[in-house]
Design a protein around this motif. Structure first.
Motif, PDB file in Angstrom:
ATOM      1  N   SER A 113       0.841  -1.207   0.000  1.00 33.46           N
ATOM      2  CA  SER A 113       0.000   0.000   0.000  1.00 33.46           C
ATOM      3  C   SER A 113       0.870   1.249   0.000  1.00 33.46           C
ATOM      4  O   SER A 113       1.867   1.327   0.734  1.00 33.46           O
ATOM      5  CB  SER A 113      -0.928   0.004   1.208  1.00 33.46           C
ATOM      6  N   GLN A 114       0.507   2.216  -0.821  1.00 34.87           N
ATOM      7  CA  GLN A 114       1.247   3.471  -0.923  1.00 34.87           C
ATOM      8  C   GLN A 114       0.294   4.644  -0.691  1.00 34.87           C
ATOM      9  O   GLN A 114      -0.798   4.680  -1.251  1.00 34.87           O
ATOM     10  CB  GLN A 114       1.908   3.603  -2.299  1.00 34.87           C
ATOM     11  N   ILE A 115       0.723   5.585   0.150  1.00 30.86           N
ATOM     12  CA  ILE A 115      -0.081   6.763   0.482  1.00 30.86           C
ATOM     13  C   ILE A 115       0.638   8.005  -0.036  1.00 30.86           C
ATOM     14  O   ILE A 115       1.816   8.226   0.260  1.00 30.86           O
ATOM     15  CB  ILE A 115      -0.312   6.871   2.000  1.00 30.86           C
ATOM     16  N   ILE A 116      -0.066   8.812  -0.838  1.00 35.76           N
ATOM     17  CA  ILE A 116       0.491  10.031  -1.426  1.00 35.76           C
ATOM     18  C   ILE A 116      -0.382  11.216  -1.018  1.00 35.76           C
ATOM     19  O   ILE A 116      -1.623  11.148  -1.133  1.00 35.76           O
ATOM     20  CB  ILE A 116       0.584   9.927  -2.957  1.00 35.76           C
ATOM     21  N   PHE A 117       0.247  12.273  -0.544  1.00 32.76           N
ATOM     22  CA  PHE A 117      -0.485  13.482  -0.146  1.00 32.76           C
ATOM     23  C   PHE A 117      -0.300  14.557  -1.217  1.00 32.76           C
ATOM     24  O   PHE A 117       0.826  14.920  -1.569  1.00 32.76           O
ATOM     25  CB  PHE A 117       0.015  14.001   1.201  1.00 32.76           C
ATOM     26  N   TYR A 127      -5.341  16.599  -0.240  1.00 29.14           N
ATOM     27  CA  TYR A 127      -6.067  15.362  -0.044  1.00 29.14           C
ATOM     28  C   TYR A 127      -5.077  14.199  -0.130  1.00 29.14           C
ATOM     29  O   TYR A 127      -3.968  14.318  -0.657  1.00 29.14           O
ATOM     30  CB  TYR A 127      -7.187  15.197  -1.082  1.00 29.14           C
ATOM     31  N   ILE A 128      -5.492  13.074   0.400  1.00 30.28           N
ATOM     32  CA  ILE A 128      -4.657  11.880   0.463  1.00 30.28           C
ATOM     33  C   ILE A 128      -5.188  10.855  -0.538  1.00 30.28           C
ATOM     34  O   ILE A 128      -6.394  10.581  -0.581  1.00 30.28           O
ATOM     35  CB  ILE A 128      -4.643  11.283   1.885  1.00 30.28           C
ATOM     36  N   ALA A 129      -4.282  10.294  -1.318  1.00 32.94           N
ATOM     37  CA  ALA A 129      -4.635   9.264  -2.292  1.00 32.94           C
ATOM     38  C   ALA A 129      -3.913   7.974  -1.940  1.00 32.94           C
ATOM     39  O   ALA A 129      -2.720   7.981  -1.630  1.00 32.94           O
ATOM     40  CB  ALA A 129      -4.266   9.714  -3.706  1.00 32.94           C
ATOM     41  N   ARG A 130      -4.648   6.891  -1.970  1.00 37.07           N
ATOM     42  CA  ARG A 130      -4.080   5.573  -1.682  1.00 37.07           C
ATOM     43  C   ARG A 130      -4.002   4.760  -2.972  1.00 37.07           C
ATOM     44  O   ARG A 130      -4.913   4.809  -3.801  1.00 37.07           O
ATOM     45  CB  ARG A 130      -4.920   4.823  -0.645  1.00 37.07           C
ATOM     46  N   SER A 131      -2.936   4.018  -3.116  1.00 37.97           N
ATOM     47  CA  SER A 131      -2.747   3.182  -4.299  1.00 37.97           C
ATOM     48  C   SER A 131      -1.964   1.930  -3.916  1.00 37.97           C
ATOM     49  O   SER A 131      -1.362   1.862  -2.839  1.00 37.97           O
ATOM     50  CB  SER A 131      -2.021   3.944  -5.409  1.00 37.97           C
TER      51      SER A 131
END
Length: 226
Positions: A113-117, A127-131
């Motif tokens: 899991s990768q979290i990008i702000f 906002y935070i996007a998860r990929s």
């Protein structure tokens, strides 16, 4: 102007001259005759990992017992020790042609899991996007080889070995080396290694624990002319 003549003194015809020129061009070839008869070299890279871990702990407990108005304290102290030995060996090999290059990869794709702000500097909002990204854990070997006189091999190689960490859940440890060297055929040669040491002391109420460990990783290379 003189005219070309044969051994009998008679002049050549135009057809004979053209045939001779065409035959000469066919005999000229830029490719070596032994291009399909080159020898092959087996290149083996082994990674050997060994380690030890020692753990010692002293724990205490206490209580109070009341019997007919008397107060009687009670205490217990326990000690324990644990010794763990780890040994791991990984090998990968490939066949490469003399004066050629070979690439071999054996790996497993692991999802993570990768979290990008993302932030908008004009509005100050974000906002935070998860990929989901995939990481590779495995072994790969890139090698080029040339056979030298005296039963020796000139190599240029990049081995890369990754595996799941035994100490950190979900982490991937990576070992990689890039080198160019000349080795005797069939004899193992050390490429290098890594040594780590760890010492941890933890103190708690009525308890004490100590953990120490060490590990060593070495990489060996063997090139054999087939």
């Amino acid at each position: 102007m003189s005219q070309a003549r044969n051994l009998n003194g008679k002049p050549f015809s135009a057809g004979v001259i053209g045939l001779a020129a065409a035959t000469t061009l066919i005999l000229i070839s830029p490719w070596p005759l032994d291009s399909q008869n080159r020898q092959q070299i087996k290149v083996l890279v082994e990674t050997q990992q060994s380690g030890t871990q020692n753990s010692e702990a002293v724990r205490g407990s206490g209580s109070v017992i009341i019997r007919r108005g008397d107060v009687q304290p009670s205490a217990r102290v326990g000690a324990g020790a644990r010794n763990t030995t780890l040994q791991r060996s990984t090998g990968i090999f490939t066949l490469v042609q003399d004066r050629g290059e070979s690439i071999l990869t054996v790996a497993t794709r692991v999802p993570a899991s990768q979290i990008i702000f993302y932030r908008d500097y004009l509005t100050g909002l974000g906002y935070i996007a998860r990929s989901i990204v995939f990481q590779e854990a495995g072994t790969s070997l890139r090698v080029s080889a040339v056979i030298l006189p005296g039963d020796q091999v000139q190599l240029r190689l990049t081995p890369r070995i990754s595996y799941f960490s035994a100490e950190r859940s979900g982490a991937i440890d990576l070992t990689e080396a890039t080198t160019a060297l000349v080795v005797p055929s069939g004899q193992p040669v050390s490429l290098g290694g890594l040594t780590t040491k760890m010492h941890e002391v933890t103190r708690r109420i009525l308890g004490y624990s100590q953990t120490s460990g060490s590990s060593e990783t070495s990489m060996l290379l063997t090139a054999t002319i087939q």
